[in-house]
Motif scaffolding. Structure first.
Motif, PDB file in Angstrom:
ATOM      1  N   LEU A 240      -1.181  22.504  45.095  1.00  0.00           N
ATOM      2  CA  LEU A 240      -0.394  22.785  46.825  1.00  0.00           C
ATOM      3  C   LEU A 240      -0.982  21.438  48.074  1.00  0.00           C
ATOM      4  O   LEU A 240      -1.962  21.073  47.797  1.00  0.00           O
ATOM      5  CB  LEU A 240      -0.773  23.865  47.362  1.00  0.00           C
ATOM      6  N   LEU A 242      -1.473  21.588  51.999  1.00  0.00           N
ATOM      7  CA  LEU A 242      -1.347  22.601  52.937  1.00  0.00           C
ATOM      8  C   LEU A 242      -1.920  22.037  54.213  1.00  0.00           C
ATOM      9  O   LEU A 242      -2.495  20.788  54.219  1.00  0.00           O
ATOM     10  CB  LEU A 242      -2.804  23.349  52.661  1.00  0.00           C
ATOM     11  N   GLY A 250      -4.973  20.433  54.127  1.00  0.00           N
ATOM     12  CA  GLY A 250      -5.983  21.451  52.971  1.00  0.00           C
ATOM     13  C   GLY A 250      -5.488  20.945  51.875  1.00  0.00           C
ATOM     14  O   GLY A 250      -3.967  20.404  51.790  1.00  0.00           O
ATOM     15  N   VAL A 251      -6.235  20.986  50.327  1.00  0.00           N
ATOM     16  CA  VAL A 251      -5.657  20.943  49.270  1.00  0.00           C
ATOM     17  C   VAL A 251      -5.782  21.328  48.326  1.00  0.00           C
ATOM     18  O   VAL A 251      -7.213  22.300  48.828  1.00  0.00           O
ATOM     19  CB  VAL A 251      -5.442  19.244  48.564  1.00  0.00           C
ATOM     20  N   GLY A 252      -4.753  22.148  47.243  1.00  0.00           N
ATOM     21  CA  GLY A 252      -5.613  23.114  46.062  1.00  0.00           C
ATOM     22  C   GLY A 252      -4.284  23.450  44.880  1.00  0.00           C
ATOM     23  O   GLY A 252      -3.443  22.579  44.675  1.00  0.00           O
ATOM     24  N   ASN A 267      -6.592  31.560  43.043  1.00  0.00           N
ATOM     25  CA  ASN A 267      -5.846  30.587  44.202  1.00  0.00           C
ATOM     26  C   ASN A 267      -6.901  29.696  44.509  1.00  0.00           C
ATOM     27  O   ASN A 267      -7.945  30.626  45.247  1.00  0.00           O
ATOM     28  CB  ASN A 267      -5.031  30.981  45.532  1.00  0.00           C
ATOM     29  N   ALA A 269      -8.457  26.478  47.672  1.00  0.00           N
ATOM     30  CA  ALA A 269      -8.374  25.622  48.184  1.00  0.00           C
ATOM     31  C   ALA A 269      -9.333  24.758  48.854  1.00  0.00           C
ATOM     32  O   ALA A 269     -10.465  25.573  48.963  1.00  0.00           O
ATOM     33  CB  ALA A 269      -7.269  26.263  49.301  1.00  0.00           C
ATOM     34  N   TRP A 270      -9.226  23.719  49.436  1.00  0.00           N
ATOM     35  CA  TRP A 270      -9.773  22.910  49.878  1.00  0.00           C
ATOM     36  C   TRP A 270     -10.436  22.781  50.947  1.00  0.00           C
ATOM     37  O   TRP A 270      -8.625  21.950  51.077  1.00  0.00           O
ATOM     38  CB  TRP A 270     -10.735  21.848  49.587  1.00  0.00           C
ATOM     39  N   TRP A 271     -10.024  22.750  51.839  1.00  0.00           N
ATOM     40  CA  TRP A 271      -9.601  22.491  53.843  1.00  0.00           C
ATOM     41  C   TRP A 271     -10.430  21.818  54.855  1.00  0.00           C
ATOM     42  O   TRP A 271     -11.734  21.703  54.929  1.00  0.00           O
ATOM     43  CB  TRP A 271      -9.967  23.931  54.982  1.00  0.00           C
ATOM     44  N   TRP A 276     -14.174  25.138  50.725  1.00  0.00           N
ATOM     45  CA  TRP A 276     -13.796  25.415  50.005  1.00  0.00           C
ATOM     46  C   TRP A 276     -13.291  27.308  50.236  1.00  0.00           C
ATOM     47  O   TRP A 276     -14.164  27.703  51.090  1.00  0.00           O
ATOM     48  CB  TRP A 276     -14.217  25.479  48.745  1.00  0.00           C
ATOM     49  N   SER A 299     -13.070  33.636  51.953  1.00  0.00           N
ATOM     50  CA  SER A 299     -12.243  33.316  52.999  1.00  0.00           C
ATOM     51  C   SER A 299     -13.018  32.588  54.642  1.00  0.00           C
ATOM     52  O   SER A 299     -14.514  33.601  54.847  1.00  0.00           O
ATOM     53  CB  SER A 299     -10.812  33.815  53.090  1.00  0.00           C
ATOM     54  N   GLY A 549       1.494  27.482  51.526  1.00  0.00           N
ATOM     55  CA  GLY A 549       1.228  27.265  53.203  1.00  0.00           C
ATOM     56  C   GLY A 549       1.942  28.522  53.813  1.00  0.00           C
ATOM     57  O   GLY A 549       1.897  28.375  54.710  1.00  0.00           O
TER      58      GLY A 549
END
Length: 574
Positions: A240, A242, A250-252, A267, A269-271, A276, A299, A549
């Motif tokens: 993903l 994002l 972000g990527v995930g 799920n 993801a890293w923002w 993380w 989160s 997303g």
């Protein structure tokens, strides 16, 4: 000639019944037709009494209980009870059981063991709002007990399946819900197990968009055929990209692991701004009515600026349109859009919360559909300076009405909620929401306008369910931008504060009548909560898109939850 044919057919039926050692009722008897009786009819039937072989040619029809076979030529060995059916060039052998239809080049089937092989198999079965279509090199069919013994399905996987059902196992299979010669998407698997009316189990399928390989699914995938279940046909662990105004870029990666009676969703993801995050959910169906679930996520929550573990769990019940939920949540990061341009964010504990919603039903006097619901919960509402512990009891009524006129359609949605609290300073709150809308067209452009109004009386001691009056106006425009391409623009105007508070832009690419991609950009002009999301919809499973997303947005033009299926069923009955 006609009498000779009838006599020949009658002899074949009589001989088959006698050889099967099955009694049949004489004229005037009330005994029912035996489920083991085999009926054979054709343009030409030849029966050799010495060998017990019946050969039928031309428009052959074979019937045994709920099983039907149609072919050009059938050979029936009444001693071994083995049937061989073949087709003419350019035509197919057809096997029908209930509402499942299978076709192939040839069929060999044992009437006693109810096992057989269909070569060049092509089949379909109801799934979601459409049908799922399968095509394989060959298909083995066998009763449930034989399928279990061969490891096609597990004992748990066959729960709820009638013992007289035929289970199918296909090799070198392509499956899709797209009924076109060149489907826009398909799953390809070396082996697929077909459990009629329940599920299709694809072994490690590869997913193709057109002729292009999109990804390989790392586990077995289950396609639901049971009308009680709603699930997307396509999902996988998928990378993903994002974008979120609160967390940055972000990527995930995310996706499910699915089994016969449940699924697990993961799920990660890293923002760029918050680091993380992760979320894992497990759902397990106990039977046709009960499902248990549990979630744990780590989160970020904007208002508290904290990144914490937020567990939740509960149980769901669904039957005959009734839906009940009992759930617990801890440190839940909630985001509620309360009006155009106004979103509440905070932290809530539910300890626990129970809700019950009834089925949609007709209200003839109002020319509308309606449903009722009740709720009860104990909450800890985390506020900036203090946490409030409150008990709340609620009741609600939902109404929906629409009318199709010559060139436009009007609709009205209304929702009344009343809550009672155990707080002496805030005993109750009443909320009445209404949407008055119209859909119309101007050439190839589809338009829709909605006036949204809310009246609130009383008050609540909590922040998360605090509402105030609203008066908003929404306008939506949808227009074509090329072959299978359309653009939707929706604006939300706050009439109380006199400002344009929200714009939503979507581009939709349709894959024929089978699927569509939808790219959405939300521009929050009031609070700056912008985001970009991508979704993939399967037409047969519209309620469960694969989304990357994308967040939930209030849509005044959408049907209330659960009503679309009721309207569709009523239209079919009419």
């Amino acid at each position: 000639m006609g009498n000779a044919r009838k006599y020949g057919v009658g002899c074949v039926i009589l001989c088959l019944l006698l050889l099967l050692e099955v009694s049949f009722p004489l004229p005037g008897e009330t005994q029912g037709e035996s489920e083991d009786a085999v009926f054979l009819d054709a343009d030409k039937v030849v029966f050799e009494e010495e060998t017990g072989l019946a050969v039928a040619e031309g428009n052959v029809r074979v019937r045994r209980d709920v099983l039907r076979v149609f072919a050009h030529r059938v050979e029936m060995d009444s001693t071994e009870q083995v049937m061989s059916a073949t087709s003419e060039p350019g035509k197919k052998v057809t096997l029908i059981q209930g509402d499942r239809v299978l076709t192939g080049d040839s069929l060999r089937y044992n009437m006693l063991s109810r096992e057989g092989i269909l070569t060049g198999a092509v089949g379909s079965s109801p799934a979601g709002d459409g049908r799922v279509f399968l095509r394989g090199k060959q298909m083995e069919v066998a009763p449930v007990d034989v399928a279990r013994s061969r490891g096609w399905i597990s004992s748990k996987g066959s729960k709820g399946v009638e013992e007289d059902e035929l289970i199918g196992k296909l090799s070198d299979v392509s499956l899709t819900t797209c009924n076109e010669r060149s489907p826009h998407y398909r799953l390809v698997s070396k082996s697929v197990v077909f459990v009629p009316g329940k599920r299709i189990i694809a072994k490690n399928p590869k997913v193709y968009i057109g002729e292009h390989l999109l990804f390989s699914y790392p586990f077995d995938y289950v396609v639901p055929l049971d009308p009680k279940e709603r699930r997307a046909l396509l999902s996988s662990f998928f990378p993903l990209i994002l974008s979120d105004s609160d967390k940055g870029q972000g990527v995930g990666i995310g996706g499910p692991y699915v089994w016969d009676t449940g699924k697990a969703l993961l799920n990660v993801a890293w923002w760029s701004d918050t680091g993380w995050e992760g979320k894992a959910t497990v759902e397990q169906r106990l039977n046709d009515y009960w499902t248990v679930w549990a979630t744990v996520e780590h989160s970020y929550e904007k208002e508290s600026a904290e990144k914490l573990y937020r567990p939740s769990w509960g149980i769901l019940h669904a039957a005959n349109g009734w839906n009940a939920s009992l759930r617990w949540t801890q440190r839940e990061a909630i985001s509620i859009q309360k009006k155009v341009g106004e979103t509440y964010r905070g932290v809530l504990w539910r300890e626990p919360e129970f809700s019950l919603l009834g089925p949609w039903g007709r209200a003839p006097l109002l020319n509308a559909y309606g449903r009722i619901g009740v709720s009860w919960g104990e909450y800890e509402d985390v506020q900036p300076t203090v946490s409030m512990n409150v008990r709340r009891l609620g009741a609600e009524v939902h109404l929906y009405s629409e009318e199709q006129l010559e060139s436009y359609k009007t609709f009205v949605k209304s929702e009344y909620k009343r809550f009672w609290y155990d707080d002496p300073d805030s005993l109750e709150q009443e909320i009445f929401d209404s949407v008055f809308g119209i859909r119309y067209a101007w050439g190839t452009v589809d338009l829709a306008t909605a006036y949204v109004r809310r009246w609130v009386s009383g008050e609540t001691p909590m922040l998360w369910d605090y509402y105030r009056d609203r008066e908003d106006l929404y306008q939506q425009v949808v227009f074509p931008a090329g072959k299978n391409l359309s653009v939707r623009i929706r604006g939300g105007y706050d009439l109380i504060d006199s400002k344009l508070a929200e714009m939503v832009y979507s581009v939709t690419l349709k894959g024929g009548e089978c699927s569509r991609w939808e790219l959405t950009y939300r521009n929050d002009r009031a609070e700056g909560d912008d985001w970009v999301g991508l979704s993939f919809f399967i037409t047969a499973f519209p309620d469960t898109p694969v989304s990357f997303g994308r967040r939930e947005l209030y849509d005044p033009f959408a049907l209330p939850d659960g009503l679309a299926e009721v309207l569709r069923r009523d239209e079919e009955e009419q």
